[in-house]
Design a protein around this motif. Structure first.
Motif, PDB file in Angstrom:
ATOM      1  N   ASP A   1       1.101  -1.297   0.058  1.00 56.45           N
ATOM      2  CA  ASP A   1       0.332   0.084  -0.130  1.00 56.45           C
ATOM      3  C   ASP A   1       0.645   1.562   0.150  1.00 56.45           C
ATOM      4  O   ASP A   1       0.918   2.319  -0.373  1.00 56.45           O
TER       5      ASP A   1
ATOM      6  N   GLU B   1      -2.829   1.305   7.211  1.00 56.67           N
ATOM      7  CA  GLU B   1      -4.737   1.814   7.738  1.00 56.67           C
ATOM      8  C   GLU B   1      -5.652   0.463   8.080  1.00 56.67           C
ATOM      9  O   GLU B   1      -5.151  -0.678   8.581  1.00 56.67           O
TER      10      GLU B   1
ATOM     11  N   ASP C   1      -8.223  -0.641   7.506  1.00 55.30           N
ATOM     12  CA  ASP C   1      -8.372  -1.747   6.728  1.00 55.30           C
ATOM     13  C   ASP C   1      -7.294  -2.384   6.121  1.00 55.30           C
ATOM     14  O   ASP C   1      -7.734  -3.881   5.328  1.00 55.30           O
TER      15      ASP C   1
ATOM     16  N   LYS D   1      -9.823  -6.764   4.285  1.00 58.78           N
ATOM     17  CA  LYS D   1      -9.382  -6.501   2.639  1.00 58.78           C
ATOM     18  C   LYS D   1      -9.175  -8.136   2.108  1.00 58.78           C
ATOM     19  O   LYS D   1      -8.239  -8.287   2.748  1.00 58.78           O
TER      20      LYS D   1
ATOM     21  N   ASN E   1      -7.601   3.002 -10.179  1.00 59.34           N
ATOM     22  CA  ASN E   1      -7.952   3.812  -8.179  1.00 59.34           C
ATOM     23  C   ASN E   1      -6.263   4.826  -8.131  1.00 59.34           C
ATOM     24  O   ASN E   1      -6.279   5.579  -8.172  1.00 59.34           O
TER      25      ASN E   1
ATOM     26  N   THR F   1      -2.768   8.824   3.595  1.00 55.13           N
ATOM     27  CA  THR F   1      -3.774   7.610   3.233  1.00 55.13           C
ATOM     28  C   THR F   1      -4.344   8.082   2.504  1.00 55.13           C
ATOM     29  O   THR F   1      -4.440   8.105   1.490  1.00 55.13           O
ATOM     30  N   GLU F   2      -4.934   6.574   1.430  1.00 52.83           N
ATOM     31  CA  GLU F   2      -5.458   6.359   1.243  1.00 52.83           C
ATOM     32  C   GLU F   2      -7.303   6.242   1.116  1.00 52.83           C
ATOM     33  O   GLU F   2      -7.837   7.201   0.485  1.00 52.83           O
ATOM     34  N   LYS F   3      -7.453   5.387   1.682  1.00 46.68           N
ATOM     35  CA  LYS F   3      -9.608   5.608   2.349  1.00 46.68           C
ATOM     36  C   LYS F   3      -8.952   6.045   3.656  1.00 46.68           C
ATOM     37  O   LYS F   3     -10.351   6.528   4.406  1.00 46.68           O
ATOM     38  N   ASP F   4      -8.404   5.860   4.583  1.00 44.19           N
ATOM     39  CA  ASP F   4      -8.743   6.892   6.271  1.00 44.19           C
ATOM     40  C   ASP F   4      -7.964   7.880   6.066  1.00 44.19           C
ATOM     41  O   ASP F   4      -7.693   8.099   5.452  1.00 44.19           O
TER      42      ASP F   4
ATOM     43  N   LYS G   1     -12.548  11.817   2.190  1.00 51.56           N
ATOM     44  CA  LYS G   1     -12.216  10.417   2.925  1.00 51.56           C
ATOM     45  C   LYS G   1     -13.298  10.743   4.327  1.00 51.56           C
ATOM     46  O   LYS G   1     -13.665   9.616   5.086  1.00 51.56           O
TER      47      LYS G   1
ATOM     48  N   ARG H   1     -16.047   9.937   3.075  1.00 54.46           N
ATOM     49  CA  ARG H   1     -16.904   8.820   2.596  1.00 54.46           C
ATOM     50  C   ARG H   1     -17.010   7.653   4.119  1.00 54.46           C
ATOM     51  O   ARG H   1     -17.124   6.589   4.226  1.00 54.46           O
ATOM     52  N   THR H   2     -15.662   8.536   4.893  1.00 55.65           N
ATOM     53  CA  THR H   2     -16.017   7.515   6.739  1.00 55.65           C
ATOM     54  C   THR H   2     -16.932   7.501   6.938  1.00 55.65           C
ATOM     55  O   THR H   2     -17.746   6.655   7.762  1.00 55.65           O
TER      56      THR H   2
END
Length: 500
Positions: A297, A355, A357, A361, A374, A426-429, A494, A497-498
């Protein structure tokens, strides 16, 4: 009757080898039966090593001019090869009822999660007796039960593997009941146990179906283990296999990742394995998976940031050419950016923490391209953020004078670099989840960037070299506000989305 290696130390003797055999020696020591004294009195003359076909081992020793066979192995095998039983120093014939009672006791031990072996002996004329004859007509001595409880962290590690979509299967030579007790303790599904004898009668196609629905395989041999590995691979799975013995080598070699035990593993197993566990701990495998996912990641984050910056730099130079106005950066500034900014910032991503997740995943599809959609979108939007910020400031300041515009564009580029790096950590968090101060390298780099920028702008000798001029407080407010708006929308997305 064992294959333990003795090593003399300052504190006495230490042993290397199978933990069960070491446990037998330690149990004898507790009963004041010295292993060293026995080896002085009994000299080994013949060694018939264990194999999974016979499910037993035997050795012939000489003592006081007499020869003795000592054997140990699977309880049912030793019982089938025994005709007599020794009880309280008296040797009697072993009948079917006694065998049934002994097997009942074996099941009782197995239900308690014990690994059970049987011990037997007999006297022979000399050491030239063939193996087949040496292991017949034995005198049954008793059972030995071994408790080998899973480590406390094993259940949690297996639970983490399941969350990470990693299917953990248990393949063991233990009795079905023992295997089930251990599997239940660590959280492996034991509802559909497959025995080695069943695998013997399965075609490869049948086995491929079976391995999809079963997680526990008992009374298996290394050959069965190898077939299971091949069946999983034929189903399209990526397979990691653990093993410690010589007979595990084929399965370790056949797996995508062979994992050997460092403490109890044989040299053969270690040599064919891709990874060696120095602590023989399953939790270490889980840690290795998490670390590998984190590194993968972080590599994507570093590449995304680096290419976003490069994309922005190209576009920022193309647009002024189209508008027939001077370029926003001087050549010396570009050299500074290339040698100092981009690579240094990308390197800080290596030490980013995981992160939330990372272990929630599925594994990455090996057929999937690294530069997927992505990642491409991250590059495009990151580059667009830099382009909008730099060109907005440049065109706003252009009519105040070229030197002023060049300095403000350069300062915006540097500040926006820092802001974008924080947004791409971070990508998602959201950043607050992993901790704003969790990556010291990023902070050190950011501080160094700002200090360098101030020195270049406010130190007169460097102003001439880098084509800069002093900026006012209003200029700095404009630079910081536009840079923040152009980049921190990424963090806002982010957060939303969270929470949605």
């Amino acid at each position: 009757c064992n294959d333990v290696y003795e090593e003399k130390t300052d504190e006495g003797y230490s042993y290397r080898g199978d933990p069960m055999e070491i446990a037998l020696i330690n149990a004898a020591d507790k009963e004041k039966i010295s292993h060293e004294d026995l080896l002085d009195r009994f000299k080994m003359k013949q060694d018939y090593t264990f194999d999974n076909t016979r499910k037993m081992m035997s050795q012939i020793y000489k003592s006081n001019g007499k020869f003795y066979v000592f054997a140990k192995g699977a309880s049912e095998v030793i019982l089938n090869n025994s005709e007599k039983i020794s009880s309280n120093g008296t040797v009697k014939n072993l009948d079917d009822e006694q065998k049934a009672n002994i097997l009942t006791q074996v099941k009782t031990f197995a239900n308690e999660g014990l690994r059970v072996i049987a011990l037997a002996t007999k006297e022979v004329e000399d050491d030239s007796i063939p193996q087949e004859d040496a292991e017949k007509n034995l005198t049954f001595l008793g059972l030995a039960g071994f408790i080998d409880p899973p480590r406390k962290e094993a259940k949690q590690a297996i639970s983490e593997c399941k969350a990470a979509r990693i299917d953990v299967k248990m393949i063991t030579g233990d009795y079905e009941i023992t295997a089930k007790a251990i599997a239940d303790e660590v959280g492996i599904d034991s509802s559909n146990i497959v025995l080695g004898s069943q695998i013997e009668n399965m075609s490869d196609d049948d086995l491929q179906v079976t391995v999809k629905n079963s997680s526990l395989f008992a009374r298996t041999t290394p050959e069965h283990k190898l077939r299971i590995v091949k069946a999983l691979k034929n189903n399209g799975e990526r397979v990691a296999v653990t093993g410690d013995g010589i007979n595990d080598a084929p399965a370790l070699r056949s797996a995508d990742i062979g994992v050997a035990m460092g403490l109890t593993g044989t040299d053969v197993a270690k040599n064919v394995a891709d990874m060696v566990l120095l602590d023989d701990n399953f939790a270490t495998i889980t840690l290795a998976v998490e670390t590998a996912r984190k590194l993968y990641d972080n590599l994507r984050k570093g590449v995304r940031y680096y290419l976003a910056v490069k994309l922005a730099l190209i576009v920022i130079f193309l647009l002024p050419v189209l508008f027939n106005i001077p370029l926003p950066f001087a050549p010396i500034q570009i050299i500074l950016l290339e040698l100092f900014m981009d690579l240094a910032a990308s390197a800080t991503f290596v030490v980013e923490p995981s992160e939330s997740d990372v272990m929630a995943k599925p594994p990455n599809n090996p057929e999937e391209k690294f530069m997927d959609l992505n990642l491409q979108m991250g590059i495009y939007f990151g580059g667009l953020s830099l382009i909008v910020a730099v060109l907005s400031v440049y065109f706003l300041a252009y009519f105040q004078g070229l030197s002023q515009a060049l300095t403000m564009a350069f300062a915006t580029w540097m500040v926006c670099h820092v802001f974008l790096a924080y947004n791409m950590r971070t990508e998602k968090d959201p950043l607050y989840k992993v901790g704003f101060f969790s990556n010291l390298m990023t902070h050190l780099w950011a501080i160094l960037v700002i200090i360098t920028l101030l020195v270049i702008i406010y130190v007169p000798p460097l102003q001439a070299i880098f084509s800069t001029t002093q900026l006012t407080i209003t200029d700095w407010v404009t630079i910081v506000v536009i840079s923040a708006i152009a980049t921190f929308w990424i963090e806002l997305v982010k957060i939303l989305r969270t929470n949605i």
